[in-house]
Design an enzyme around this catalytic site. Sequence first.
Site, PDB file in Angstrom:
ATOM      1  N   PRO A  21     106.071  55.128 112.609  1.00 32.71           N
ATOM      2  CA  PRO A  21     104.826  55.707 112.604  1.00 32.71           C
ATOM      3  C   PRO A  21     105.021  57.256 112.383  1.00 32.71           C
ATOM      4  O   PRO A  21     105.884  58.041 112.943  1.00 32.71           O
ATOM      5  CB  PRO A  21     104.430  55.772 114.151  1.00 32.71           C
ATOM      6  CG  PRO A  21     105.566  55.562 114.963  1.00 32.71           C
ATOM      7  CD  PRO A  21     106.649  54.661 113.851  1.00 32.71           C
ATOM      8  N   MET A  22     104.347  57.581 111.406  1.00 37.14           N
ATOM      9  CA  MET A  22     104.386  59.243 111.077  1.00 37.14           C
ATOM     10  C   MET A  22     102.849  59.815 110.769  1.00 37.14           C
ATOM     11  O   MET A  22     102.134  59.129 109.779  1.00 37.14           O
ATOM     12  CB  MET A  22     104.983  59.301 109.595  1.00 37.14           C
ATOM     13  CG  MET A  22     106.731  59.427 110.117  1.00 37.14           C
ATOM     14  SD  MET A  22     107.670  59.686 108.731  1.00 37.14           S
ATOM     15  CE  MET A  22     107.804  58.153 107.673  1.00 37.14           C
ATOM     16  N   CYS A 107     105.680  61.691 121.055  1.00 34.87           N
ATOM     17  CA  CYS A 107     105.357  62.921 120.222  1.00 34.87           C
ATOM     18  C   CYS A 107     105.562  64.128 120.844  1.00 34.87           C
ATOM     19  O   CYS A 107     105.172  64.463 121.906  1.00 34.87           O
ATOM     20  CB  CYS A 107     103.919  62.629 120.217  1.00 34.87           C
ATOM     21  SG  CYS A 107     103.467  64.139 119.041  1.00 34.87           S
ATOM     22  N   ASP A 209     117.732  59.777 112.414  1.00 32.54           N
ATOM     23  CA  ASP A 209     118.650  60.044 111.452  1.00 32.54           C
ATOM     24  C   ASP A 209     119.157  59.049 110.723  1.00 32.54           C
ATOM     25  O   ASP A 209     120.356  59.111 110.489  1.00 32.54           O
ATOM     26  CB  ASP A 209     119.707  60.759 112.253  1.00 32.54           C
ATOM     27  CG  ASP A 209     119.324  62.151 112.777  1.00 32.54           C
ATOM     28  OD1 ASP A 209     118.117  62.457 112.470  1.00 32.54           O
ATOM     29  OD2 ASP A 209     120.199  62.896 113.270  1.00 32.54           O
TER      30      ASP A 209
HETATM   31  C1  LIG Z   1     105.778  64.116 109.554  1.00 35.23           C
HETATM   32  C2  LIG Z   1     106.024  62.998 110.999  1.00 35.23           C
HETATM   33  C3  LIG Z   1     105.115  62.459 111.549  1.00 35.23           C
HETATM   34  C4  LIG Z   1     105.502  61.855 112.664  1.00 35.23           C
HETATM   35  N1  LIG Z   1     104.537  61.295 113.392  1.00 35.23           N
HETATM   36  C5  LIG Z   1     104.969  60.306 114.582  1.00 35.23           C
HETATM   37  C6  LIG Z   1     103.723  59.608 115.065  1.00 35.23           C
HETATM   38  O1  LIG Z   1     102.629  59.601 114.667  1.00 35.23           O
HETATM   39  N2  LIG Z   1     104.076  58.512 116.102  1.00 35.23           N
HETATM   40  C7  LIG Z   1     105.629  58.693 116.435  1.00 35.23           C
HETATM   41  O2  LIG Z   1     105.838  57.941 117.342  1.00 35.23           O
HETATM   42  N3  LIG Z   1     106.483  59.467 116.133  1.00 35.23           N
HETATM   43  C8  LIG Z   1     106.008  60.050 115.057  1.00 35.23           C
HETATM   44  N4  LIG Z   1     107.178  60.801 114.124  1.00 35.23           N
HETATM   45  C9  LIG Z   1     108.416  60.539 114.641  1.00 35.23           C
HETATM   46  C10 LIG Z   1     109.282  59.661 113.812  1.00 35.23           C
HETATM   47  O3  LIG Z   1     108.204  58.477 113.935  1.00 35.23           O
HETATM   48  C11 LIG Z   1     110.660  59.387 114.245  1.00 35.23           C
HETATM   49  O4  LIG Z   1     110.634  59.208 115.522  1.00 35.23           O
HETATM   50  C12 LIG Z   1     111.336  60.747 114.153  1.00 35.23           C
HETATM   51  O5  LIG Z   1     111.193  61.274 112.805  1.00 35.23           O
HETATM   52  C13 LIG Z   1     112.781  60.399 114.213  1.00 35.23           C
HETATM   53  O6  LIG Z   1     113.322  59.545 112.998  1.00 35.23           O
HETATM   54  P1  LIG Z   1     113.938  59.873 111.669  1.00 35.23           P
HETATM   55  O7  LIG Z   1     115.148  60.657 111.879  1.00 35.23           O
HETATM   56  O8  LIG Z   1     114.209  58.473 110.805  1.00 35.23           O
HETATM   57  O9  LIG Z   1     113.066  60.959 110.835  1.00 35.23           O
HETATM   58  C14 LIG Z   1     106.913  61.821 113.172  1.00 35.23           C
HETATM   59  C15 LIG Z   1     107.847  62.257 112.292  1.00 35.23           C
HETATM   60  C16 LIG Z   1     107.637  63.114 111.103  1.00 35.23           C
HETATM   61  C17 LIG Z   1     108.681  63.768 110.473  1.00 35.23           C
END
Ligand SMILES: Cc1cc2nc3c(=O)[nH]c(=O)nc-3n(C[C@H](O)[C@H](O)[C@H](O)COP(=O)(O)O)c2cc1C
Length: 330
Positions: A21-22, A107, A209
């Site tokens: 989720p982002m 979050c 990551d």
């Molecule tokens: C732009 C952005 C928005 C995000 N929004 C959410 C969200 O709505 N809900 C959530 O649980 N995590 C959110 N995250 C966290 C990501 O889901 C994830 O846990 C975090 O980026 C680590 O994973 P990664 O290293 O693959 O980026 C967000 C991250 C980014 C960068």
Amino acid sequence: MKLKNLFQLKSVCDIPVFLAPMAGVTDYAFREICRRQGADMTYSEMISAKGLKYNSKRTFELADVHGDEKIAIQLFGRDPQDIGYAITLLEDKQGENVRCFDINMGCPAPKIVNNGEGAALMKEPLLAAKIVEKAKKSTALPITVKFRKGFDAFDCNYLQFARIIQQAGADAITIHGRLRDQFYSGKADWKCIEEVKSILHIPVIANGDVFSPEDARQIQKQTGADGIMVARGATGNPFLFRQIKQYLQTGSYSKIDLTEKAETMLLQAELCSAVKGEQRAMRELRKHMAWYLKGIRKAAVWKQQALGLTSIGELKELIKQVVISSTLLG
Ligand SMILES: Cc1cc2nc3c(=O)[nH]c(=O)nc-3n(C[C@H](O)[C@H](O)[C@H](O)COP(=O)(O)O)c2cc1C
């Protein structure tokens, strides 16, 4: 239970790979692009349970699903009643298109944490458990929880928190190996994921990551997790899902050429425009375009031009120029 069975996935791989989720990123268009590239399940942006309770049009829009997609809907909130209400409402509205409900307990954003929501719930494990119990009573669909390693170095309680969430009835959890006060800085700690995996009997999804197929294999190997979740690695690079699958199955993967990148960027714009209208889509797509253009020759120039785009026609023209210029310059 296997993650594949829990979410009724048709994945050929034993280790499903999910789009995280982002907020502001995982709208329908991007989810659909990632699904077509092999993501086994995609998540909505986080949705406020309170916003649904107060009938906010913008909040309802975030929960919109389209076509035959079957997604995980992520909710945030601190009131178990609100979460229960949101689940009942959304299941009624679009049950067919929902695979599971996920509760956001990770979050780090101040405006969320200062309301006692998101990662702040890691400081209130008993309330977190009540939320999960209420969520479980509200639906027969799986309930999952996404959390972090802890709130800060003093509250680094992932093991205790994971046990409590499992005890409360969660069907699976996702853990992002960072503390709340790290936000997205530093390196994700995969060791804590490994530890959580070793003490839980419900499936564990590893997050943090994963930017390459090699990272995906490494996080799975090190943690023994049942699934892998990718967030930032997929922005501008939804092909990562296909590459990860290929790599996990065959030990190698194919590179992506500029033409495919260009076609995908355009397809995302068309999908987004069909749902949100052309003008709004072009505005919201700016950040995606900047991500797609990363690493391409003259990227700064193209990004600047992308800021001024107002129609799909103009985007097509820009993409044509990018492809011609990159081909000529090599
Ligand atoms: C732009 C952005 C928005 C995000 N929004 C959410 C969200 O709505 N809900 C959530 O649980 N995590 C959110 N995250 C966290 C990501 O889901 C994830 O846990 C975090 O980026 C680590 O994973 P990664 O290293 O693959 O980026 C967000 C991250 C980014 C960068």
